[in-house]
Design an enzyme around this catalytic site. Sequence first.
Site, mmCIF file in Angstrom:
data_model
loop_
_atom_site.group_PDB
_atom_site.id
_atom_site.type_symbol
_atom_site.label_atom_id
_atom_site.label_comp_id
_atom_site.label_asym_id
_atom_site.label_seq_id
_atom_site.Cartn_x
_atom_site.Cartn_y
_atom_site.Cartn_z
ATOM 1 N N CYS A 134 -0.661 2.038 -1.386
ATOM 2 C CA CYS A 134 -0.095 0.695 -1.545
ATOM 3 C C CYS A 134 -0.826 -0.317 -0.657
ATOM 4 O O CYS A 134 -0.641 -0.327 0.566
ATOM 5 C CB CYS A 134 1.389 0.723 -1.215
ATOM 6 S SG CYS A 134 2.195 -0.884 -1.357
ATOM 7 N N CYS A 137 1.507 -2.984 0.872
ATOM 8 C CA CYS A 137 2.302 -2.462 1.990
ATOM 9 C C CYS A 137 1.435 -2.310 3.249
ATOM 10 O O CYS A 137 1.844 -2.702 4.334
ATOM 11 C CB CYS A 137 2.879 -1.081 1.666
ATOM 12 S SG CYS A 137 3.679 -0.951 0.063
ATOM 13 N N ASP A 138 0.269 -1.712 3.095
ATOM 14 C CA ASP A 138 -0.474 -1.239 4.265
ATOM 15 C C ASP A 138 -1.782 -1.971 4.544
ATOM 16 O O ASP A 138 -2.392 -1.754 5.594
ATOM 17 C CB ASP A 138 -0.776 0.267 4.101
ATOM 18 C CG ASP A 138 0.517 1.085 4.011
ATOM 19 O OD1 ASP A 138 1.506 0.670 4.633
ATOM 20 O OD2 ASP A 138 0.520 2.110 3.316
HETATM 21 P P1 FAD Z 1 12.442 4.212 -5.919
HETATM 22 O O1 FAD Z 1 12.474 3.758 -4.508
HETATM 23 O O2 FAD Z 1 11.336 5.114 -6.339
HETATM 24 O O3 FAD Z 1 13.853 4.900 -6.214
HETATM 25 C C1 FAD Z 1 14.095 5.610 -7.396
HETATM 26 C C2 FAD Z 1 15.247 6.563 -7.153
HETATM 27 O O4 FAD Z 1 15.622 7.145 -8.387
HETATM 28 C C3 FAD Z 1 14.868 7.710 -6.220
HETATM 29 O O5 FAD Z 1 15.788 7.761 -5.144
HETATM 30 C C4 FAD Z 1 14.947 8.954 -7.109
HETATM 31 O O6 FAD Z 1 15.436 10.093 -6.427
HETATM 32 C C5 FAD Z 1 15.944 8.506 -8.174
HETATM 33 N N1 FAD Z 1 15.775 9.191 -9.451
HETATM 34 C C6 FAD Z 1 14.624 9.339 -10.163
HETATM 35 N N2 FAD Z 1 14.857 10.002 -11.301
HETATM 36 C C7 FAD Z 1 16.197 10.273 -11.308
HETATM 37 C C8 FAD Z 1 17.053 10.951 -12.227
HETATM 38 N N3 FAD Z 1 16.558 11.466 -13.361
HETATM 39 N N4 FAD Z 1 18.373 11.069 -11.942
HETATM 40 C C9 FAD Z 1 18.870 10.550 -10.765
HETATM 41 N N5 FAD Z 1 18.098 9.916 -9.858
HETATM 42 C C10 FAD Z 1 16.790 9.769 -10.129
HETATM 43 N N6 FAD Z 1 7.280 -1.411 -0.342
HETATM 44 C C11 FAD Z 1 7.336 -2.511 0.443
HETATM 45 O O7 FAD Z 1 7.907 -3.537 0.042
HETATM 46 N N7 FAD Z 1 6.788 -2.497 1.707
HETATM 47 C C12 FAD Z 1 6.212 -1.399 2.251
HETATM 48 O O8 FAD Z 1 5.728 -1.426 3.386
HETATM 49 C C13 FAD Z 1 6.179 -0.215 1.456
HETATM 50 N N8 FAD Z 1 5.621 0.911 1.935
HETATM 51 C C14 FAD Z 1 5.683 2.048 1.202
HETATM 52 C C15 FAD Z 1 5.221 3.231 1.780
HETATM 53 C C16 FAD Z 1 5.315 4.422 1.102
HETATM 54 C C17 FAD Z 1 4.844 5.695 1.764
HETATM 55 C C18 FAD Z 1 5.821 4.429 -0.244
HETATM 56 C C19 FAD Z 1 5.909 5.725 -1.004
HETATM 57 C C20 FAD Z 1 6.252 3.254 -0.833
HETATM 58 C C21 FAD Z 1 6.198 2.053 -0.114
HETATM 59 N N9 FAD Z 1 6.655 0.843 -0.658
HETATM 60 C C22 FAD Z 1 6.719 -0.275 0.122
HETATM 61 C C23 FAD Z 1 7.061 0.737 -2.072
HETATM 62 C C24 FAD Z 1 8.590 0.818 -2.237
HETATM 63 O O9 FAD Z 1 9.033 2.006 -1.638
HETATM 64 C C25 FAD Z 1 8.955 0.773 -3.712
HETATM 65 O O10 FAD Z 1 8.433 -0.394 -4.320
HETATM 66 C C26 FAD Z 1 10.476 0.782 -3.905
HETATM 67 O O11 FAD Z 1 11.060 1.874 -3.255
HETATM 68 C C27 FAD Z 1 10.821 0.838 -5.386
HETATM 69 O O12 FAD Z 1 12.213 0.894 -5.518
HETATM 70 P P2 FAD Z 1 12.898 1.483 -6.836
HETATM 71 O O13 FAD Z 1 14.368 1.419 -6.566
HETATM 72 O O14 FAD Z 1 12.351 0.831 -8.035
HETATM 73 O O15 FAD Z 1 12.413 3.001 -6.940
#
Ligand code: FAD
Length: 313
Positions: A134, A137-138
């Site tokens: 990302c 992010c980084d």
């Molecule tokens: P996710 O956070 O991916 O959440 C999806 C959820 O759905 C998960 O908890 C998963 O378990 C659940 N799920 C999936 N399939 C199913 C299913 N079939 N049944 C039930 N549950 C399910 N963003 C920033 O803004 N700043 C940063 O500094 C940053 N750093 C990051 C560093 C790392 C190492 C990573 C991996 C990501 C980083 N991000 C950062 C990105 C950020 O984490 C994502 O953009 C954000 O989490 C997306 O949110 P979301 O709710 O769409 O999905």
Amino acid sequence: MLDCAIIGGGPAGLTAGLYATRGGLENVVMFEKGMPGGQITMSSEIENYPGVTGHMTGMDLMIPWPEQCQRFGLKHEMSEVIRVSRREDGIFIVNKSDGSSDEAKSVIVCTGSTPKRAGFVGEDLYFGRGVSTCATCDGFFYKGKEVAVIGGGDTALEEALYLAKICSRVYLIHRRDTFRSAPNTIERVKNTSNIELVVNAIPEEVLGDKMGVTGIRVALKDGSTRHIDVPGVFVFVGNNVNNQVLLQEDGTFLCDMTPWGEVNVNLSMKTSVPGLFAAGDMRAEAPKQVVCAAGDGAVAALQAIAYVDEQSH
Ligand code: FAD
Ligand code: NAP
């Protein structure tokens, strides 16, 4: 019957839950297969969430979110959803891995997406310690420094351009000498003086020490190897969108998707199916940031409230 089923408990799902319950929907369940919080809980530092001024891990950021939602009545069920389908009467069926199912008037899908790993030696070991997927992010952590970017698609080239504005030099490492990216993006990359193309180069190993990444070794077409000294390696080799819950028994998706598996939504997070919304990293053109996922979740919930209200009148 649920007013709203929220699938996924990351920033998008939790914010959807907060807005849906606080906005008056009753019987709202967030289905999360693991601990709530989403993929940001894996991050050792988040600097770009508004209001964060000191050192904060992703876990620190997310810990209060479920409690805040529960205060307004969000129910959390630790379940893996395997499929969401829709009956002819417009009611959604949420099928879970234990064989049980729930009925819901509206559904917000927030299951996220996972960046692919390239598979070179040291990639997992140094993930979060110099290896990143990302740039938004980084990238800032490498301000004024040299970094490597791996990949030859639109994401790699666009992120290389983003990093070139922050970093002193970007080595764009690609395993072939032609790119998959749009022609104008390739042109912009070639015209950016601090991006060096390292083509026909296969990443073999990320090198490092106890402080983190120190460089990368790539294998070149002529059989030689090249060491590039960089403290940061950004990997953009595609994404796995967690879209399986929308896959129907006949192999089609419940709603319109992009060719690469993201959910097509409009600015209201509406999918092509009435009552079905998608939010966060799994939707098309997602910026893949916590603040954006949370914003999507809020928009989707407000739309779900309006939809449920319309259906009941
Ligand atoms: P996710 O956070 O991916 O959440 C999806 C959820 O759905 C998960 O908890 C998963 O378990 C659940 N799920 C999936 N399939 C199913 C299913 N079939 N049944 C039930 N549950 C399910 N963003 C920033 O803004 N700043 C940063 O500094 C940053 N750093 C990051 C560093 C790392 C190492 C990573 C991996 C990501 C980083 N991000 C950062 C990105 C950020 O984490 C994502 O953009 C954000 O989490 C997306 O949110 P979301 O709710 O769409 O999905
Ligand atoms: P992608 O198009 O699948 O490209 C992945 C790149 O990573 C390819 O160049 C591939 O090399 C390389 N790669 C794959 N596995 C590798 C490995 N193990 N080691 C080294 N390199 C590896 O993925 P993407 O760039 O994330 O794009 C996904 C989709 O989103 C595409 O359809 C893209 O057009 C679209 N997208 C569009 C935009 C836009 O329109 N602005 C922006 C971003 C993404 P090869 O080329 O040799 O296979």
